[in-house]
Design a protein around this motif. Structure first.
Motif, PDB file in Angstrom:
ATOM      1  N   LEU A  28       0.819  -1.201   0.000  1.00  0.00           N
ATOM      2  CA  LEU A  28       0.000   0.000   0.000  1.00  0.00           C
ATOM      3  C   LEU A  28       0.862   1.264   0.000  1.00  0.00           C
ATOM      4  CD1 LEU A  28      -2.856   1.138   0.092  1.00  0.00           C
ATOM      5  CD2 LEU A  28      -2.794   0.964   2.581  1.00  0.00           C
ATOM      6  N   VAL A  29       1.985   1.218   0.678  1.00  0.00           N
ATOM      7  CA  VAL A  29       2.887   2.369   0.668  1.00  0.00           C
ATOM      8  C   VAL A  29       3.521   2.531  -0.710  1.00  0.00           C
ATOM      9  CG1 VAL A  29       4.971   3.348   1.701  1.00  0.00           C
ATOM     10  CG2 VAL A  29       3.306   2.162   3.141  1.00  0.00           C
ATOM     11  N   GLY A  78      -0.914  11.086  16.648  1.00  0.00           N
ATOM     12  CA  GLY A  78      -0.250   9.877  17.127  1.00  0.00           C
ATOM     13  C   GLY A  78       0.646   9.234  16.089  1.00  0.00           C
ATOM     14  N   MET A  79       0.210   9.220  14.831  1.00  0.00           N
ATOM     15  CA  MET A  79       1.007   8.561  13.782  1.00  0.00           C
ATOM     16  C   MET A  79       1.985   9.503  13.102  1.00  0.00           C
ATOM     17  SD  MET A  79      -1.733   5.841  12.180  1.00  0.00           S
ATOM     18  CE  MET A  79      -3.212   6.816  12.379  1.00  0.00           C
ATOM     19  N   GLY A  80       1.712  10.782  13.068  1.00  0.00           N
ATOM     20  CA  GLY A  80       2.687  11.769  12.613  1.00  0.00           C
ATOM     21  C   GLY A  80       3.239  11.525  11.226  1.00  0.00           C
ATOM     22  N   ARG A  81       2.392  11.209  10.278  1.00  0.00           N
ATOM     23  CA  ARG A  81       2.862  10.932   8.922  1.00  0.00           C
ATOM     24  C   ARG A  81       2.953  12.214   8.103  1.00  0.00           C
ATOM     25  NH1 ARG A  81       0.020   6.869   4.433  1.00  0.00           N
ATOM     26  NH2 ARG A  81       1.941   6.445   3.248  1.00  0.00           N
ATOM     27  N   LEU A  82       4.000  12.321   7.301  1.00  0.00           N
ATOM     28  CA  LEU A  82       4.182  13.463   6.421  1.00  0.00           C
ATOM     29  C   LEU A  82       3.428  13.256   5.111  1.00  0.00           C
ATOM     30  CD1 LEU A  82       7.998  14.218   6.850  1.00  0.00           C
ATOM     31  CD2 LEU A  82       6.074  15.423   7.908  1.00  0.00           C
ATOM     32  N   GLY A  83       2.989  14.373   4.507  1.00  0.00           N
ATOM     33  CA  GLY A  83       2.286  14.318   3.238  1.00  0.00           C
ATOM     34  C   GLY A  83       3.221  14.182   2.048  1.00  0.00           C
ATOM     35  N   THR A 115      10.417  12.721   2.533  1.00  0.00           N
ATOM     36  CA  THR A 115      11.883  12.817   2.595  1.00  0.00           C
ATOM     37  C   THR A 115      12.602  11.641   1.932  1.00  0.00           C
ATOM     38  OG1 THR A 115      11.819  11.776   4.788  1.00  0.00           O
ATOM     39  CG2 THR A 115      11.791  14.181   4.708  1.00  0.00           C
ATOM     40  N   THR A 116      12.057  10.421   2.078  1.00  0.00           N
ATOM     41  CA  THR A 116      12.727   9.228   1.566  1.00  0.00           C
ATOM     42  C   THR A 116      11.781   8.473   0.651  1.00  0.00           C
ATOM     43  OG1 THR A 116      13.985   9.057   3.630  1.00  0.00           O
ATOM     44  CG2 THR A 116      13.952   7.119   2.188  1.00  0.00           C
ATOM     45  N   ILE A 117      12.190   8.202  -0.543  1.00  0.00           N
ATOM     46  CA  ILE A 117      11.343   7.486  -1.499  1.00  0.00           C
ATOM     47  C   ILE A 117      11.127   6.063  -1.007  1.00  0.00           C
ATOM     48  CG2 ILE A 117      11.182   6.630  -3.872  1.00  0.00           C
ATOM     49  CD1 ILE A 117      12.816   9.006  -4.776  1.00  0.00           C
ATOM     50  N   GLY A 118       9.869   5.629  -1.017  1.00  0.00           N
ATOM     51  CA  GLY A 118       9.516   4.290  -0.560  1.00  0.00           C
ATOM     52  C   GLY A 118       9.261   4.180   0.924  1.00  0.00           C
ATOM     53  N   SER A 119       9.487   5.254   1.685  1.00  0.00           N
ATOM     54  CA  SER A 119       9.264   5.217   3.127  1.00  0.00           C
ATOM     55  C   SER A 119       7.799   5.524   3.437  1.00  0.00           C
ATOM     56  CB  SER A 119      10.166   6.233   3.823  1.00  0.00           C
ATOM     57  OG  SER A 119       9.832   6.357   5.190  1.00  0.00           O
ATOM     58  N   ASN A 120       7.361   5.037   4.593  1.00  0.00           N
ATOM     59  CA  ASN A 120       5.988   5.330   5.003  1.00  0.00           C
ATOM     60  C   ASN A 120       5.846   6.704   5.636  1.00  0.00           C
ATOM     61  OD1 ASN A 120       7.228   4.960   7.477  1.00  0.00           O
ATOM     62  ND2 ASN A 120       6.130   3.074   7.961  1.00  0.00           N
ATOM     63  N   GLU A 121       6.952   7.369   5.922  1.00  0.00           N
ATOM     64  CA  GLU A 121       6.963   8.724   6.463  1.00  0.00           C
ATOM     65  C   GLU A 121       6.192   8.829   7.787  1.00  0.00           C
ATOM     66  OE1 GLU A 121       8.802  11.051   5.009  1.00  0.00           O
ATOM     67  OE2 GLU A 121       9.344   9.637   3.425  1.00  0.00           O
ATOM     68  N   MET A 122       6.234   7.806   8.601  1.00  0.00           N
ATOM     69  CA  MET A 122       5.518   7.793   9.869  1.00  0.00           C
ATOM     70  C   MET A 122       6.406   8.333  10.989  1.00  0.00           C
ATOM     71  SD  MET A 122       2.442   6.330   9.374  1.00  0.00           S
ATOM     72  CE  MET A 122       1.935   5.451  10.841  1.00  0.00           C
ATOM     73  N   GLY A 123       5.769   8.924  12.012  1.00  0.00           N
ATOM     74  CA  GLY A 123       6.468   9.407  13.184  1.00  0.00           C
ATOM     75  C   GLY A 123       7.399  10.559  12.943  1.00  0.00           C
ATOM     76  N   LEU A 124       7.136  11.384  11.937  1.00  0.00           N
ATOM     77  CA  LEU A 124       8.010  12.503  11.608  1.00  0.00           C
ATOM     78  C   LEU A 124       7.361  13.855  11.907  1.00  0.00           C
ATOM     79  CD1 LEU A 124       9.513  11.203   8.239  1.00  0.00           C
ATOM     80  CD2 LEU A 124      10.494  11.069  10.541  1.00  0.00           C
ATOM     81  N   GLY A 125       6.298  13.841  12.700  1.00  0.00           N
ATOM     82  CA  GLY A 125       5.666  15.100  13.097  1.00  0.00           C
ATOM     83  C   GLY A 125       4.615  15.618  12.135  1.00  0.00           C
TER      84      GLY A 125
END
Length: 346
Positions: free
Chosen positions: A60-61, A136-141, A146-156
């Motif tokens: 899904l990511v 709580g999950m802090g995912r970036l849009g 920042t990183t290709i393929g990352s879920n971008e979770m916990g980054l504020g």
């Protein structure tokens, strides 16, 4: 008895609600049936599954990144201007105002505060649940990834789940929830589903949300609508409390008017206060006033001797106890005038 002429605008609004204090019989309140509970549990399982798939950086990511790189706003730029306005149907402020205006009219017609209180309860649940999940999950849009393929979770971040999508599901779905007939409920459910689906896909088109954000937003909004029957007893108690508070506020001015006002000490203020007292209280106050004793007439001993004449022809008399010496040679006015004339002529 109160007349329509003396009613204020707020009194007329509550008088309209008082015409039918009980909820009309044709308005049914949704109950938490077994079918609804099963649908709620299935939606909750789907919600948790989406969160788990994003946390473990699953397929899904990867699909999120593929859609982002596709850049739909560049593929179909001709609809960009229209979708910029269409996405407003998912913003909380404008949609809440529009739906609240409609439900306020429904409250007026149905003589109940339930539509507005239900909208307030649903928006409160939306802010608590979706807001807590975002923080709580802090995912970036997509625009801040920042990183290709990352879920971008916990980054504020505060993008997961989509607030636009969840708000569209709840705000427009509440109209179907409060529908008076089954047919109206089916039609409004279809319309709200189309509107919320379009709002979610519009955020993906504009690049402000991942596709998984939108899917989780649909599930979050549906969970709130399915759980609303559990809030119905609280909504009913809140309505009763509001009307009870209204009754207390309406009785307070009447008690204040019935109490007698204190009489001021100054004469001018006393005259103004008596002018404001009703006629009945003014008559009662007049009766209660003490009557001063009648003035005792003067004794005849103080009157001048001789026959009583008019005040202008009386002879001045020295009152008893006066310090002025008596004038024994003083003549009456008429005699003095006749005696003086011959002397003037000689």
């Amino acid at each position: 008895m109160r007349t329509e002429r003396n009613l204020t605008r707020l009194d007329r609004v509550f008088a309209r609600l008082d015409r039918e204090p009980e909820r009309p019989a044709h308005i049914d309140v949704p109950k938490m049936s077994r079918h609804r509970v099963a649908l709620l549990l299935a939606t909750l399982a789907f919600y948790l599954a989406i969160v788990w798939l994003v946390v473990i950086t699953s397929w899904l990511v990867r699909l999120d990144w593929q859609v982002m790189f596709f850049r739909p706003y560049q593929q179909w730029p001709e609809i960009h201007a229209f979708l910029d306005y269409y996405v407003v149907l998912g913003q909380r402020g404008p949609t809440a105002v529009m739906v609240a205006a409609w439900l306020g009219w429904r409250s007026w017609r149905q003589h109940t505060l339930r539509p507005l209180l239900t909208l307030g309860a649903s928006l409160l649940l939306l802010n608590i649940t979706v807001g807590a999940a975002k923080l709580g999950m802090g995912r970036l849009g997509p625009h801040y990834a920042t990183t290709i393929g990352s879920n971008e979770m916990g980054l504020g971040g505060d993008i997961f789940p989509s607030g636009h999508t969840a708000n569209a599901v709840v705000t427009w779905g509440i109209l179907a929830y409060l529908a008076s007939t089954p047919r109206a409920r089916r039609w409004l459910s279809a319309v709200s589903a189309v509107v919320s689906l379009g709002v979610g896909l519009t955020t993906v088109y504009l690049g402000t949300h991942w596709l998984s954000d939108v899917v989780l937003g649909w599930a979050a909004g549906l969970l709130i609508l399915l759980a609303l029957p559990w809030c119905e007893p609280l909504i009913a108690r809140a309505e009763v409390s509001i009307f009870a508070l209204r009754d207390r506020l309406r009785e307070r001015p009447s008690r204040a008017v019935a109490a007698p006002a204190p009489v001021p000490s100054t004469p001018v203020a006393a005259h103004v206060a008596l002018a404001q007292v009703p006629a009945a209280q003014e008559e009662a106050a007049t009766v209660r006033e003490p009557v001063s004793p009648a003035r005792v007439p003067r004794s005849p001993a103080y009157l001048a001797p001789g026959p009583h004449t008019t005040r202008s022809e009386r002879t001045p008399v020295t009152p008893v106890g006066s310090r002025r010496p008596p004038h024994a040679d003083r003549l009456p006015r008429g005699a003095a005038a006749s005696a003086a004339r011959p002397l003037a002529g000689g």
